[in-house]
Design a protein around this motif. Sequence first.
Motif, PDB file in Angstrom:
ATOM      1  N   GLY A  74     -19.053-117.652 -51.619  1.00 29.68           N
ATOM      2  CA  GLY A  74     -18.321-118.837 -51.172  1.00 29.68           C
ATOM      3  C   GLY A  74     -18.905-120.150 -51.634  1.00 29.68           C
ATOM      4  N   THR A  75     -18.697-121.140 -50.823  1.00 29.60           N
ATOM      5  CA  THR A  75     -19.094-122.509 -51.130  1.00 29.60           C
ATOM      6  C   THR A  75     -20.607-122.660 -51.244  1.00 29.60           C
ATOM      7  N   ILE A  76     -21.343-121.934 -50.427  1.00 24.28           N
ATOM      8  CA  ILE A  76     -22.811-122.041 -50.482  1.00 24.28           C
ATOM      9  C   ILE A  76     -23.310-121.616 -51.860  1.00 24.28           C
ATOM     10  N   TYR A  77     -22.775-120.517 -52.366  1.00 20.23           N
ATOM     11  CA  TYR A  77     -23.174-120.062 -53.701  1.00 20.23           C
ATOM     12  C   TYR A  77     -22.800-121.097 -54.753  1.00 20.23           C
ATOM     13  N   ALA A 137     -12.130-108.052 -45.905  1.00 22.73           N
ATOM     14  CA  ALA A 137     -12.170-106.885 -46.794  1.00 22.73           C
ATOM     15  C   ALA A 137     -10.859-106.104 -46.747  1.00 22.73           C
ATOM     16  N   PHE A 138     -10.204-106.124 -45.603  1.00 22.41           N
ATOM     17  CA  PHE A 138      -8.905-105.450 -45.469  1.00 22.41           C
ATOM     18  C   PHE A 138      -7.727-106.393 -45.732  1.00 22.41           C
ATOM     19  N   ASN A 159     -13.246-117.322 -49.428  1.00 20.65           N
ATOM     20  CA  ASN A 159     -13.693-117.513 -50.797  1.00 20.65           C
ATOM     21  C   ASN A 159     -14.913-116.613 -51.042  1.00 20.65           C
ATOM     22  N   LEU A 160     -14.728-115.284 -50.904  1.00 21.33           N
ATOM     23  CA  LEU A 160     -15.801-114.321 -51.131  1.00 21.33           C
ATOM     24  C   LEU A 160     -15.325-113.278 -52.133  1.00 21.33           C
ATOM     25  N   SER A 186     -16.010-109.564 -54.172  1.00 23.90           N
ATOM     26  CA  SER A 186     -16.367-108.250 -53.628  1.00 23.90           C
ATOM     27  C   SER A 186     -17.887-108.067 -53.537  1.00 23.90           C
ATOM     28  N   TYR A 187     -18.631-108.679 -54.465  1.00 25.52           N
ATOM     29  CA  TYR A 187     -20.089-108.610 -54.442  1.00 25.52           C
ATOM     30  C   TYR A 187     -20.630-109.243 -53.158  1.00 25.52           C
ATOM     31  N   ALA A 188     -20.192-110.469 -52.872  1.00 25.05           N
ATOM     32  CA  ALA A 188     -20.654-111.173 -51.667  1.00 25.05           C
ATOM     33  C   ALA A 188     -20.165-110.467 -50.406  1.00 25.05           C
ATOM     34  N   THR A 189     -18.942-109.969 -50.438  1.00 21.34           N
ATOM     35  CA  THR A 189     -18.409-109.247 -49.280  1.00 21.34           C
ATOM     36  C   THR A 189     -19.290-108.048 -48.962  1.00 21.34           C
ATOM     37  N   PHE A 190     -19.656-107.279 -49.986  1.00 18.14           N
ATOM     38  CA  PHE A 190     -20.524-106.125 -49.784  1.00 18.14           C
ATOM     39  C   PHE A 190     -21.849-106.531 -49.147  1.00 18.14           C
ATOM     40  N   TRP A 191     -22.518-107.538 -49.733  1.00 20.51           N
ATOM     41  CA  TRP A 191     -23.834-107.941 -49.238  1.00 20.51           C
ATOM     42  C   TRP A 191     -23.764-108.584 -47.859  1.00 20.51           C
ATOM     43  N   ARG A 192     -22.698-109.288 -47.598  1.00 21.72           N
ATOM     44  CA  ARG A 192     -22.548-109.867 -46.253  1.00 21.72           C
ATOM     45  C   ARG A 192     -22.385-108.765 -45.211  1.00 21.72           C
ATOM     46  N   LEU A 193     -21.624-107.721 -45.530  1.00 20.50           N
ATOM     47  CA  LEU A 193     -21.396-106.632 -44.571  1.00 20.50           C
ATOM     48  C   LEU A 193     -22.606-105.716 -44.412  1.00 20.50           C
TER      49      LEU A 193
END
Length: 157
Positions: free
Chosen positions: A44-47, A117-118, A124-125, A127-134
Amino acid sequence: MNQRFFLKRNPWCIGLGIMWTLLFSCMSFYWAMGGLMGVRSLGGTIYEMSLNPSPSFVVIVWLTGFIKLLGGIFLSMLLIRWKKPIMNRFLYYTAKTCGALLFLYGFLNFITIVLHAFHLLEFNLDSYATFWRLFFWEPYWMMGGIFYFFSVKRFLE
């Protein structure tokens, strides 16, 4: 009947909480100094902001590191045997409140990212960030909450 408030501590949770807090603050200091390893996992925005940080963004990242260090100082205070009942109450309620809030923050973020994810929420994430966040960041927050929450137990004698 005069009851005194005693604070029973869990040294394992205090120690793990201090290590959790120090690691967490070191990540912020590393990123504040311009390090980029692991920052993509935030997404997202932080990245995006970390790729070309403004001076105010760098200051905020430094401040978050120092604020996180306050948690380590707080947990260290639990190692002291305080004679004043008011200090024991303060430490007890602060540890329980901070623990609950840290866990709740991670848990609610976890739920919203699962919904993302669903494709039920849009963030604004990638799939890489979604994986690591989860699988790392949100459980990391929840784990810290558990350490803080269970670092103390009270009992009346």
